[in-house]
Scaffold this motif. Structure first.
Motif, mmCIF file in Angstrom:
data_model
loop_
_atom_site.group_PDB
_atom_site.id
_atom_site.type_symbol
_atom_site.label_atom_id
_atom_site.label_comp_id
_atom_site.label_asym_id
_atom_site.label_seq_id
_atom_site.Cartn_x
_atom_site.Cartn_y
_atom_site.Cartn_z
ATOM 1 N N LEU A 62 -16.383 15.717 19.001
ATOM 2 C CA LEU A 62 -15.608 14.548 18.717
ATOM 3 C C LEU A 62 -16.187 13.607 17.736
ATOM 4 O O LEU A 62 -15.551 12.897 17.116
ATOM 5 N N TYR A 63 -17.540 13.671 17.418
ATOM 6 C CA TYR A 63 -18.081 13.056 16.404
ATOM 7 C C TYR A 63 -17.221 13.736 15.222
ATOM 8 O O TYR A 63 -17.033 12.666 14.011
ATOM 9 N N LEU A 64 -17.256 14.761 14.869
ATOM 10 C CA LEU A 64 -16.370 15.427 13.694
ATOM 11 C C LEU A 64 -15.166 14.971 13.409
ATOM 12 O O LEU A 64 -14.699 14.229 12.529
ATOM 13 N N LEU A 65 -14.472 14.874 14.727
ATOM 14 C CA LEU A 65 -13.064 14.545 14.777
ATOM 15 C C LEU A 65 -12.736 13.080 14.392
ATOM 16 O O LEU A 65 -11.876 12.705 13.774
ATOM 17 N N GLU A 66 -13.610 12.402 15.066
ATOM 18 C CA GLU A 66 -13.692 10.684 14.762
ATOM 19 C C GLU A 66 -13.766 10.508 13.150
ATOM 20 O O GLU A 66 -13.013 9.814 12.791
ATOM 21 N N THR A 67 -14.860 11.455 12.474
ATOM 22 C CA THR A 67 -14.856 11.156 11.096
ATOM 23 C C THR A 67 -13.740 11.576 10.472
ATOM 24 O O THR A 67 -13.297 10.982 9.326
ATOM 25 N N ASP A 68 -12.991 12.665 10.844
ATOM 26 C CA ASP A 68 -11.886 13.112 10.332
ATOM 27 C C ASP A 68 -10.979 12.036 10.265
ATOM 28 O O ASP A 68 -10.051 12.061 9.411
ATOM 29 N N VAL A 69 -10.706 11.482 11.287
ATOM 30 C CA VAL A 69 -9.661 10.249 11.611
ATOM 31 C C VAL A 69 -9.946 9.488 10.745
ATOM 32 O O VAL A 69 -8.759 8.981 9.882
ATOM 33 N N ILE A 70 -10.945 8.926 10.560
ATOM 34 C CA ILE A 70 -11.369 7.759 9.660
ATOM 35 C C ILE A 70 -11.307 8.189 8.027
ATOM 36 O O ILE A 70 -10.675 7.600 7.324
ATOM 37 N N SER A 71 -11.747 9.501 7.862
ATOM 38 C CA SER A 71 -11.530 9.851 6.681
ATOM 39 C C SER A 71 -10.052 10.094 5.750
ATOM 40 O O SER A 71 -9.972 10.045 4.731
ATOM 41 N N THR A 72 -8.981 10.109 6.955
ATOM 42 C CA THR A 72 -7.763 10.166 6.262
ATOM 43 C C THR A 72 -7.232 9.095 5.295
ATOM 44 O O THR A 72 -6.327 9.263 4.544
ATOM 45 N N ARG A 73 -7.926 8.029 5.582
ATOM 46 C CA ARG A 73 -7.850 6.708 4.598
ATOM 47 C C ARG A 73 -7.851 7.259 3.093
ATOM 48 O O ARG A 73 -7.325 6.583 2.299
ATOM 49 N N GLU A 74 -8.569 8.438 2.924
ATOM 50 C CA GLU A 74 -8.763 8.519 1.433
ATOM 51 C C GLU A 74 -7.406 9.270 0.964
ATOM 52 O O GLU A 74 -7.261 9.311 -0.446
ATOM 53 N N ASN A 75 -6.814 9.933 1.796
ATOM 54 C CA ASN A 75 -5.446 10.598 1.363
ATOM 55 C C ASN A 75 -4.296 9.737 1.564
ATOM 56 O O ASN A 75 -3.220 10.193 1.404
ATOM 57 N N LEU A 76 -4.433 8.584 2.078
ATOM 58 C CA LEU A 76 -3.161 8.050 2.371
ATOM 59 C C LEU A 76 -2.255 7.370 1.103
ATOM 60 O O LEU A 76 -1.216 7.035 1.141
ATOM 61 N N ASP A 77 -3.161 7.420 0.009
ATOM 62 C CA ASP A 77 -2.177 6.885 -1.189
ATOM 63 C C ASP A 77 -1.604 8.139 -1.908
ATOM 64 O O ASP A 77 -0.766 7.711 -2.863
ATOM 65 N N THR A 78 -1.640 9.163 -1.715
ATOM 66 C CA THR A 78 -1.034 10.261 -2.000
ATOM 67 C C THR A 78 0.103 10.898 -1.525
ATOM 68 O O THR A 78 -0.107 11.246 -0.288
ATOM 69 N N ASP A 79 1.267 10.793 -1.982
ATOM 70 C CA ASP A 79 2.442 11.560 -1.523
ATOM 71 C C ASP A 79 2.702 12.670 -2.203
ATOM 72 O O ASP A 79 3.019 13.687 -1.149
ATOM 73 N N GLN A 80 2.452 12.991 -3.237
ATOM 74 C CA GLN A 80 2.818 14.445 -3.706
ATOM 75 C C GLN A 80 1.933 14.637 -5.173
ATOM 76 O O GLN A 80 2.251 13.677 -6.006
ATOM 77 N N ALA A 81 1.342 15.802 -5.204
ATOM 78 C CA ALA A 81 0.636 16.030 -6.496
ATOM 79 C C ALA A 81 0.848 17.512 -6.918
ATOM 80 O O ALA A 81 0.518 18.134 -6.231
ATOM 81 N N ALA A 82 1.404 17.729 -8.235
ATOM 82 C CA ALA A 82 1.727 19.142 -8.264
ATOM 83 C C ALA A 82 2.495 19.653 -7.185
ATOM 84 O O ALA A 82 3.712 19.188 -7.088
ATOM 85 N N VAL A 83 1.988 20.903 -7.057
ATOM 86 C CA VAL A 83 2.695 21.466 -5.880
ATOM 87 C C VAL A 83 2.273 20.938 -4.279
ATOM 88 O O VAL A 83 2.731 21.592 -3.362
ATOM 89 N N TRP A 84 1.147 20.167 -4.235
ATOM 90 C CA TRP A 84 0.382 20.065 -3.147
ATOM 91 C C TRP A 84 1.366 18.658 -2.432
ATOM 92 O O TRP A 84 1.634 17.639 -3.306
ATOM 93 N N VAL A 85 1.893 18.807 -1.507
ATOM 94 C CA VAL A 85 2.462 17.772 -0.616
ATOM 95 C C VAL A 85 1.811 17.041 0.458
ATOM 96 O O VAL A 85 1.231 18.040 1.383
#
Length: 126
Positions: A62-85
């Protein structure tokens, strides 16, 4: 070894219960819910093997999952980059996984999820 105060706080939090607070001075609030009393009793009266399961399996994940939930803010600005979506549902998916593990902890403790976790179903406001 008994749970520390910090571990008890995290268990309450992960189970969806509000903070415990200081000395109770009024007869209202979450402390007077039957499931909260059951949770407190179980936290204070576990076998060492049961405490180990909670520490190793539930709290660690749960400590790891909680950190993962919080860390999604780092990816919220990217919609698409090269072939990665970016997975547009990443935040929701991580929240659901976190809540799922929180509910499993409640199940292991033998209590219904607290008010912050709700009942896990659909809620209609009319």
């Amino acid at each position: 070894m008994a749970f520390t105060d910090a571990e008890k706080t995290d268990i309450r939090r992960f189970c969806g219960f509000p903070l415990f607070g200081g000395v109770p001075t009024q007869a209202f609030g979450h402390r007077f819910y039957q499931q909260y009393g059951t949770l407190e009793f179980r936290l204070n009266n576990m076998q060492p093997s049961e405490e180990a399961v909670i520490r190793v399996t539930y709290l660690a994940n749960l400590y790891l999952l909680e950190t993962d939930v919080i860390s999604t803010r780092e990816n919220l600005d990217t919609d698409q980059a090269a072939v990665w979506v970016h997975n547009k549902n990443e935040q929701r998916d991580r929240d659901r996984l976190f809540d799922s593990w929180s509910r499993r902890l409640c199940g292991f403790l033998g209590i219904p999820p607290g008010p912050a976790l709700g009942d896990g179903g659909l809620t209609l406001v009319v």
